[in-house]
Motif scaffolding. Sequence first.
Motif, PDB file in Angstrom:
ATOM      1  N   ILE A  54      37.957  26.957  37.422  1.00 38.75           N
ATOM      2  CA  ILE A  54      37.911  27.652  36.216  1.00 38.75           C
ATOM      3  C   ILE A  54      36.445  27.939  35.733  1.00 38.75           C
ATOM      4  N   ARG A  55      35.427  27.337  36.161  1.00 47.83           N
ATOM      5  CA  ARG A  55      34.138  27.715  35.762  1.00 47.83           C
ATOM      6  C   ARG A  55      33.866  29.194  36.246  1.00 47.83           C
ATOM      7  N   PHE A  56      34.205  29.447  37.694  1.00 43.99           N
ATOM      8  CA  PHE A  56      34.157  30.773  38.244  1.00 43.99           C
ATOM      9  C   PHE A  56      34.836  31.577  37.656  1.00 43.99           C
ATOM     10  N   THR A  57      36.121  31.222  37.452  1.00 40.22           N
ATOM     11  CA  THR A  57      36.945  32.352  36.705  1.00 40.22           C
ATOM     12  C   THR A  57      36.349  32.778  35.383  1.00 40.22           C
ATOM     13  N   HIS A  58      35.800  32.039  34.572  1.00 43.58           N
ATOM     14  CA  HIS A  58      35.450  32.153  33.286  1.00 43.58           C
ATOM     15  C   HIS A  58      34.090  33.071  33.491  1.00 43.58           C
ATOM     16  N   ARG A  59      33.304  32.563  34.520  1.00 46.42           N
ATOM     17  CA  ARG A  59      32.075  33.563  34.753  1.00 46.42           C
ATOM     18  C   ARG A  59      32.415  34.948  35.199  1.00 46.42           C
ATOM     19  N   HIS A  60      33.358  35.104  35.857  1.00 46.39           N
ATOM     20  CA  HIS A  60      33.942  36.277  36.604  1.00 46.39           C
ATOM     21  C   HIS A  60      34.468  37.021  35.276  1.00 46.39           C
ATOM     22  N   LEU A  61      35.237  36.356  34.458  1.00 42.05           N
ATOM     23  CA  LEU A  61      35.671  37.327  33.234  1.00 42.05           C
ATOM     24  C   LEU A  61      34.322  37.900  32.367  1.00 42.05           C
ATOM     25  N   VAL A  62      33.368  36.808  32.107  1.00 40.59           N
ATOM     26  CA  VAL A  62      32.378  37.077  31.412  1.00 40.59           C
ATOM     27  C   VAL A  62      31.652  38.468  32.118  1.00 40.59           C
ATOM     28  N   GLU A  63      31.358  38.291  33.282  1.00 47.42           N
ATOM     29  CA  GLU A  63      30.655  39.483  34.100  1.00 47.42           C
ATOM     30  C   GLU A  63      31.516  40.802  33.967  1.00 47.42           C
ATOM     31  N   LYS A 111      39.846  40.799  26.099  1.00 46.45           N
ATOM     32  CA  LYS A 111      41.269  40.363  25.631  1.00 46.45           C
ATOM     33  C   LYS A 111      41.378  38.954  26.445  1.00 46.45           C
ATOM     34  N   GLU A 112      41.465  38.915  27.582  1.00 48.10           N
ATOM     35  CA  GLU A 112      41.566  37.647  28.338  1.00 48.10           C
ATOM     36  C   GLU A 112      40.703  36.563  27.814  1.00 48.10           C
ATOM     37  N   LEU A 113      39.295  36.813  27.675  1.00 46.64           N
ATOM     38  CA  LEU A 113      38.292  35.853  27.428  1.00 46.64           C
ATOM     39  C   LEU A 113      38.813  35.521  25.703  1.00 46.64           C
TER      40      LEU A 113
END
Length: 179
Positions: free
Chosen positions: A5-14, A25-27
């Motif tokens: 989850i942490r990786f997915t959120h970081r990827h979204l942020v990037e 929108k996802e974030l």
Amino acid sequence: MDENIRFTHRHLVERCKHGDRKSQKELFELYVDAMYNIALRMMDSKEEAEDMVQEGFTDAFRYLPSFKYESSFGAWLKRIVINKCINQLKTKKIKWVSYAEIPGHYAEKEEEMVDLVDIAKVVKGISMLPNGYRQIFSLYLIEGYDHDEISEILGISTSTSKSQYHRAKKSLMKIIKQI
């Protein structure tokens, strides 16, 4: 938080940092409910809470390039939303009362004040607290900030934070008894 989850959120942020609207929108969808609940506990109305969340996300996306992962994105966003709420409430001129101004000291312990109460009454009671009380009550009891952190956030003394919290608890208990 799970590493995936942490990786997915970081990827979204990037991806958001690079202007990807779908990722924004996802974030937004991942965090909007939590941020709304925080804002609602601090503000007078649903509309004000919605405004604070919207402004919080707007600022977060604007300043996202400066986000350095020193905390989680959620913690960073939470701080932005709380600061938005605090700044809005400050414009309403909340009067803070210093702990030293209150006659006597409070010997009651938290455990002595807690009875089993209907959660709906508690939620309604919190919403009926004056802005200053509700703000400190929410920051301390619900959001988990300590009085030193609250004093820093609000620009008040630690003793003022403690006294406002105590008054909020007493007021809440009275409100709950009347509901």
